[in-house]
Design a protein around this motif. Structure first.
Motif, PDB file in Angstrom:
ATOM      1  N   ALA A 622       9.386  -6.814  -5.841  1.00  0.00           N
ATOM      2  CA  ALA A 622       9.607  -5.534  -6.512  1.00  0.00           C
ATOM      3  C   ALA A 622       8.843  -5.412  -7.820  1.00  0.00           C
ATOM      4  CB  ALA A 622      11.104  -5.339  -6.770  1.00  0.00           C
ATOM      5  N   ASP A 623       8.309  -6.537  -8.354  1.00  0.00           N
ATOM      6  CA  ASP A 623       7.619  -6.481  -9.641  1.00  0.00           C
ATOM      7  C   ASP A 623       6.108  -6.592  -9.500  1.00  0.00           C
ATOM      8  OD1 ASP A 623       7.546  -9.072  -8.765  1.00  0.00           O
ATOM      9  OD2 ASP A 623       8.225  -9.979 -10.652  1.00  0.00           O
ATOM     10  N   GLU A 624       5.548  -6.412  -8.292  1.00  0.00           N
ATOM     11  CA  GLU A 624       4.106  -6.526  -8.080  1.00  0.00           C
ATOM     12  C   GLU A 624       3.367  -5.360  -8.747  1.00  0.00           C
ATOM     13  OE1 GLU A 624       1.006  -8.043  -7.789  1.00  0.00           O
ATOM     14  OE2 GLU A 624       2.234  -9.149  -6.322  1.00  0.00           O
ATOM     15  N   THR A 625       2.299  -5.663  -9.494  1.00  0.00           N
ATOM     16  CA  THR A 625       1.506  -4.613 -10.147  1.00  0.00           C
ATOM     17  C   THR A 625       0.034  -4.665  -9.769  1.00  0.00           C
ATOM     18  OG1 THR A 625       1.199  -6.025 -12.099  1.00  0.00           O
ATOM     19  CG2 THR A 625       3.060  -4.476 -12.128  1.00  0.00           C
ATOM     20  N   ASP A 626      -0.375  -5.627  -8.945  1.00  0.00           N
ATOM     21  CA  ASP A 626      -1.768  -5.720  -8.487  1.00  0.00           C
ATOM     22  C   ASP A 626      -1.866  -5.021  -7.137  1.00  0.00           C
ATOM     23  OD1 ASP A 626      -4.289  -6.340  -7.596  1.00  0.00           O
ATOM     24  OD2 ASP A 626      -4.095  -8.522  -7.873  1.00  0.00           O
ATOM     25  N   TYR A 627      -2.569  -3.862  -7.114  1.00  0.00           N
ATOM     26  CA  TYR A 627      -2.596  -3.085  -5.887  1.00  0.00           C
ATOM     27  C   TYR A 627      -3.302  -3.818  -4.745  1.00  0.00           C
ATOM     28  CZ  TYR A 627      -7.428  -1.644  -7.027  1.00  0.00           C
ATOM     29  OH  TYR A 627      -8.783  -1.612  -7.317  1.00  0.00           O
ATOM     30  N   ASN A 628      -4.123  -4.838  -5.081  1.00  0.00           N
ATOM     31  CA  ASN A 628      -4.776  -5.612  -4.029  1.00  0.00           C
ATOM     32  C   ASN A 628      -3.777  -6.431  -3.218  1.00  0.00           C
ATOM     33  OD1 ASN A 628      -7.658  -5.051  -4.527  1.00  0.00           O
ATOM     34  ND2 ASN A 628      -7.233  -5.971  -6.517  1.00  0.00           N
TER      35      ASN A 628
END
Length: 860
Positions: A622-628
């Motif tokens: 839920a805390d992912e910020t890298d769109y890759n």
């Protein structure tokens, strides 16, 4: 049939290297070499199969059952096609001793496992066979919106693999190329179509209709382009995709022999496996056969980005203080010459007309400047010279050549001995990891499509998907998906750089200048495919890199235990590893953001007005910020979009969602489209079609729409003929379209695309706007009306005056705005109708596209 077993093009030769056969051929007796052996045996020839399931309909699809005795239908054939060079798209051709067969498979890079000469044994029972626009092929049933019928289109790769076995190693000697001595051999009878459709053929002593003019694709069209090839007894279209690695190959000037696959699209077509399919032709544009100045000017006028050698006589230089050449007086034609920064060349030494000349800018400090300029080398006037570069129309606002450094290898001047140049910057190599190519070497190779190591300094990126948007900026102003590399760290001219496409994942994360501003000026070494990118020689499909000595590669994502069902949905890493198969599945992840501006680079974790209303990104945490590390999900119009988008539902950020949709590329990443069902925090829904109440505003982008049922309140009405509006997309943009192409109605056509009911009295601003695009020529037209009902036969129609795009001479126009159209004279409830009409007996038809329909609010 006259069979020739001697043609194997570049794709086949390259495949031997790619697959490692060149290294293995001396070691076939090594027990470690695994030779596949099929455990099923053919019992049906391809000719028998095609004859049994043949139907004279243009489009149909039939599932293959069992024989009368209960046996399965099993065929065998050798692969004759390759998608290695990008011209053959998601299609595989095989042939046995009796006939060829085409199959449509929703998978890229089929050549990796199915090389030319490889024998396939296929159990066809349970598979599908039919036609697509007259071409018989294996595939899967698909609704053909344009013709309102079932056709045979792409099958899932899982279906193909489940029914197919490899047998032995590829054997090129067993691939037959059939000589077509006369075009009349092809014919149009059932027997001739069965015999020839999908066959690898050769035409000898043929000649292109526009011999010596332009390239195989005259200007970039991703959907492809046809060149007419004149052969004995007639002519055939040579179909070349804009994605082909050889799309800008010059059209041969003389007679040539051409080898390719016989396709069929309501008529015969020839599709090349690779550039080697055109043989024994005189190809202009190299040092020994340079273009004329007149040809260079034609290329510049066409704006195709054509490159090559050009030769002409030195006739002058740009006059002092001139920044725009607009007349003959802007050129200094006679000595003494003042400036040393330009040369002007023409096809004759006595030319004095600037419109018949090409201007060359002389790079400061280069050998071209010192040896060529007329201020210091007055004797060069009237001499013949040649130069290698790209033909453009913006050198001093007129025709010229760019894209060279001014080194000895890039030019010659008659009678002038050029000294050996010391190398500076990145040294030349042989393309290996130990000795990578320099940027200059890659530029000289001309997009061969081969894999090699390349070394250069990271000098910038293209911020807006065009080479013209090149910038040395870093951080938020840089691109997150590409970099440019050059021979020196201070290069700022993108024409002297190589653009590098960064694949999603670890490589992009490590190299892009958006996230890694410190990379600017660093030396990077890359292993990738040498292909055109942004219209320039470039590098794609990068698999490994070293950055100032530190390296990495694309890691294999971990595999989860999901199987794509509702009970066991795929996890994010599984979808990334599948490679956009185009098959539907359930996928689970956390909603972590959206792309606010239709590009992955615009990913944001914002909600509300700053978020997108048409897509979400989901991730493993839920805390992912890298769109890759995320999957973009396209939200179709209706309940799915209404329930999941972060613009209207800010509380969805961080929630777990399970969606059911098609696993397809989206924003250039592995993603999900055509979502039809969802569950968010255990609550689910689908996309029911329900009546809609009149609305006070409308903003239709058609994002993700594939059928009218996905647009609540919208409707289609066919009044005359069978041509209907349909929904499609190109380069991530979705829109509605209508065409009369291949029309056969003797009464003409009338087809309507109609909005939901609009409450004119409740509108905040009583205006309408939309965008339109047009292609081809014809007597048909598009008009826009306000309608009192959604039924054209009973409605009162009020025509609206607005701008609608006109088709250019060739290809498609851009999307053009209608401007804001006043609706002030209308009250109550009504509809906006887009009416397409074509007269009876029309000989040509246009295609119209509609996008971004906005009513009741400020539009474009």
């Amino acid at each position: 049939m006259n069979k020739i077993s001697k043609y194997f093009g570049l794709a086949a030769a390259s495949l031997l290297s790619v697959a490692g056969f060149s290294a293995c051929q001396d070691h076939f007796d090594n027990p470690e070499v695994l030779v596949p052996v099929a455990d099923i045996k053919p019992n049906t020839t391809i000719e028998e199969l095609k004859t049994l399931f043949w139907n004279d309909s243009t489009n149909y699809c039939h599932q293959i059952g069992v024989k009368e005795n209960g046996d399965h239908y099993i065929i065998a054939g050798r692969v004759t096609s390759s998608d290695y060079d990008g011209n053959i798209f998601k299609t595989l051709y095989i042939q046995d001793e009796t006939a060829p067969l085409s199959m449509s498979i929703n998978q890229y890079n089929l050549y990796l496992d199915h090389r030319i000469g490889q024998e396939l044994v296929m159990d066809l029972t349970g598979m599908y066979i039919g036609k697509y626009n007259g071409m018989m092929q294996l595939g899967a049933p698909s609704w053909f919106e344009r013709d309102q019928c079932i056709t045979t289109s792409f099958m899932a790769p899982e279906l193909f693999n489940r029914h197919t076995q490899l047998n032995g190693l590829p054997d090129l000697s067993k691939v037959d190329t059939v000589l077509v001595a006369d075009f009349s051999q092809l014919g149009s009878s059932k027997e001739e179509l069965i015999k020839w459709q999908g066959q690898l053929v050769r035409f000898n002593n043929a000649k292109f209709a526009n011999a010596g003019n332009g390239t195989l694709v005259d200007e970039y069209h991703s959907s492809g382009y046809n060149q007419s090839l004149n052969v004995k007894g007639g002519s055939i279209d040579v179909r070349t995709s804009g994605y082909a690695k050889f799309w800008n190959m010059p059209v041969p000037a003389g007679n040539c022999n051409v080898v390719g696959m016989l396709g069929y699209f309501n008529g015969w077509q020839l599709v090349l496996n690779d550039a080697a399919g055109i043989m024994e032709a005189t190809v202009n544009g190299d040092r020994e056969h340079p273009y004329t100045v007149a040809e260079g000017i034609e290329f510049a006028q066409a704006g195709t980005g054509m490159s090559g050698w050009v030769s002409g006589y030195i006739v002058g230089a740009v006059a002092p203080e001139v920044t725009e050449v607009k007349s003959n007086s802007d050129i200094q034609w006679t000595a003494p010459f003042v400036l040393a920064n330009t040369l002007v060349i023409a096809d004759s030494a006595d030319c004095r007309d600037y419109t018949e000349c090409l201007i060359l800018e002389l790079p400061e400090g280069s050998l071209l400047q010192s040896a060529g300029n007329l201020a210091d080398n007055e004797g060069n006037l009237g001499k013949k010279m040649g130069i290698s570069g790209r033909f453009v129309s913006d050198v001093y606002t007129t025709y010229g050549v760019t894209g060279y450094d001014g080194r000895a290898s890039e030019f010659f001047i008659e009678g002038v001995d050029l000294p050996e140049e010391p190398s500076d910057g990145i040294a030349d190599g042989d393309g290996s990891k130990e000795s990578p190519y320099s940027p200059a070497q890659v530029m000289a190779l001309g997009n061969p499509g081969t894999t090699a190591w390349v070394k250069g300094y990271i000098v910038g990126s293209a911020a807006d998907k065009t080479a013209d948007s090149f910038t040395t900026a870093t951080g938020a102003s840089a691109s997150g998906t590409n970099i440019f590399i050059a021979a020196t760290a201070d290069e700022t001219d993108y024409n002297k750089c190589l653009p590098v496409q960064l694949p999603a994942g670890a490589i992009r994360a490590a190299l892009n200048l958006q996230a890694n501003p410190g990379n600017l000026g660093m030396v990077v070494t890359l292993n990738g495919s040498l292909e055109k990118y942004f219209g320039l020689p470039g590098v794609k499909t990068v698999t490994e890199y070293e950055l100032d000595g530190q390296g990495g590669e694309s890691p294999e994502p971990p595999v989860g235990d999901g199987d794509g069902t509702e009970d066991k949905p795929y996890v994010i890493s599984q979808v990334m590893s599948l490679g956009n198969p185009g098959t539907p599945a359930w996928v689970k992840g956390y909603i972590v953001g959206s792309a606010a501006d239709k590009t992955a680079d615009s990913f944001t974790t914002a909600t509300g007005a700053s978020a997108s209303g048409t897509n979400i990104f989901i991730a493993a945490t839920a805390d992912e910020t890298d769109y890759n590390k995320c999957l973009p999900v396209q939200l179709p119009v209706g309940d799915v979009r209404a329930a999941l988008n972060l613009q209207a539902n800010p509380g969805n950020l961080g929630k777990e969602v399970v969606v059911y949709g098609s696993l397809e590329a989206y924003f250039g990443l592995p993603g999900i489209k055509s979502v039809s069902q969802y569950k968010i925090d255990g609550q689910g829904g689908d996309t029911p079609v329900e009546p809609v109440d009149p609305v006070s505003s409308l903003n239709a982008t058609f994002e993700g729409v594939t059928a009218i049922s996905q647009l609540p309140g919208w409707s289609l009405k066919n009044v005359i003929g069978n041509k209907s509006w349909y929904f499609t997309s190109f380069e991530e943009n979705s829109y509605a379209a209508i065409t009369g192409y291949k029309g056969t109605s003797t009464e003409g056509y009338e087809s309507w695309l109609i909005t939901p009911p609009l409450n004119f009295d409740a509108m905040a601003k009583k205006v309408l706007s939309f965008q339109s695009q047009a292609a081809y020529t014809g007597a048909d037209k598009l008009e826009v009306f306000v309608m009192t009902t959604a039924d054209p036969s009973t409605a009162t129609l009020s025509a609206l005056e607005c701008h609608i795009a006109e088709p250019p001479a060739t290809g498609y126009s851009g999307f053009e705005t209608s401007g804001e159209i006043s609706l002030e004279s209308f009250s109550g409830v009504g509809y906006i109708g887009f009416r397409y009409t074509a007269p009876a007996g029309a000989s040509g038809y246009r295609t119209y596209c509609i996008d971004n329909v906005v009513a009741g609010q400020s539009g474009m």
